[in-house]
Design a protein around this motif. Structure first.
Motif, mmCIF file in Angstrom:
data_model
loop_
_atom_site.group_PDB
_atom_site.id
_atom_site.type_symbol
_atom_site.label_atom_id
_atom_site.label_comp_id
_atom_site.label_asym_id
_atom_site.label_seq_id
_atom_site.Cartn_x
_atom_site.Cartn_y
_atom_site.Cartn_z
ATOM 1 N N VAL A 64 0.866 -1.181 0.000
ATOM 2 C CA VAL A 64 0.000 0.000 0.000
ATOM 3 C C VAL A 64 0.900 1.229 0.000
ATOM 4 C CG1 VAL A 64 -1.800 1.282 1.199
ATOM 5 C CG2 VAL A 64 -1.839 -1.223 1.201
ATOM 6 N N ILE A 65 1.007 1.861 -1.158
ATOM 7 C CA ILE A 65 1.884 3.016 -1.387
ATOM 8 C C ILE A 65 3.335 2.618 -1.084
ATOM 9 C CG2 ILE A 65 2.247 5.473 -0.977
ATOM 10 C CD1 ILE A 65 -0.607 5.679 0.009
ATOM 11 N N PHE A 66 3.851 2.982 0.096
ATOM 12 C CA PHE A 66 5.255 2.702 0.410
ATOM 13 C C PHE A 66 5.434 1.602 1.462
ATOM 14 C CE2 PHE A 66 5.039 7.333 -0.589
ATOM 15 C CZ PHE A 66 5.678 7.279 -1.818
#
Length: 289
Positions: A157-159
């Protein structure tokens, strides 16, 4: 030629991509009808949205399904389709089209029933003038199903890497927190209805109980709507002997089930990514049967 090309491209899409395409097409067509022809929102969605009154619902019972194909705005459909795409990729790696449609539409129906009950039971909502639209209940059902079926699977999730159960818990908490402070309370309760269906379905399936078995035939019919008709070649049909009393067939079936159980146990403990390619392929083929 253009029409044939579109049909060909549509036929090549996965069942989830077809659902997304249908939702987007309906959103565009309904939006154009209101923008170019001056049609009111009530005229376009009136017979498809889910009304809050039981009396109105009885007149249009199909709305328990059709409400999920209409959306209130771009942000509404955009985030629904993003979530559906994310959850569907994981779901369809584990199971086939029939179970996918069963979970999705049972989530839609359960969310719709939660909406109807909430606006006719809770005093604070009795005087609200609203109707339900949006695929959120079905989307949430699919999402919570995968989050409950393989809760320890890591996803990006994103980073950050998080567990799937963290994702499911986050969305449920967002809806719970917004009920006291935001509008669209009935919609939030519909989301929670879909989430409950997805959670219960997954946990029961892990225990060997398919609560959606009654709807499997309906799901199979829905899948056939999305597939091009093919005339089957004529062939000679031979009457096969029953395998019910065949020890070899029974042994093979039991061995296959033991292998499936072992793979599911491995997923539960270590996540989906811990499987080998052979195990993933085996589980995918088993889910298609």
């Amino acid at each position: 030629m253009v029409n044939g090309g579109l049909k060909y491209q549509f036929a090549r899409l996965s069942i989830a991509e077809k659902l997304i395409a249908i939702n987007v097409a309906i959103f565009i067509v309904s939006g154009l009808a209101m923008a170019l022809f001056g049609a009111s929102e009530a005229a376009v969605m009136g017979w498809f949205q889910l009304p809050k009154e039981f009396g109105d619902f009885i007149i249009q019972p199909w709305s328990i399904i059709t409400y999920s194909f209409f959306h209130a705005g771009f942000g509404h459909i955009f985030w629904n389709m993003i979530m559906l795409w994310f959850a569907s990729r994981i779901f369809l790696n584990l199971f086939g089209d029939k179970r996918y449609l069963t979970v999705y539409f049972l989530g839609v129906i359960t969310g719709g029933l939660f909406f109807l009950l909430s606006y006719n039971v809770f005093p604070a909502l009795l005087n609200s003038n609203t109707a339900l639209v949006g695929a959120s209940a079905g989307v949430t059902a699919v999402l919570l199903f995968v989050c409950s079926y393989i809760p320890n699977q890591d996803v990006r999730v994103i980073f950050f890497n998080v567990k799937l159960w963290h994702v499911g818990a986050f969305f449920v908490l967002v809806d719970l927190i917004q009920i006291p402070y935001g509008g669209n309370i009935g919609g939030r309760l519909a989301h929670l209805g879909g989430a409950l269906l997805g959670y219960v379905y997954a946990r029961q399936l892990l225990n060997g109980n398919d609560i959606g078995a009654v709807f499997t035939n309906l799901g199979e019919n829905m899948v056939s709507w999305f597939k091009p008709n093919k005339k089957a070649p004529m062939k000679t049909v031979y009457k096969a002997k029953s395998k019910a009393g065949n020890p070899t067939a029974n042994y093979q079936k039991e061995a296959k089930q033991r292998q499936i159980d072992a793979i599911l146990d491995k997923i539960s403990k270590s996540g989906y990514e811990s499987l080998s390619k052979a195990e993933k392929d085996f589980l995918f083929k088993a889910g298609k049967e």
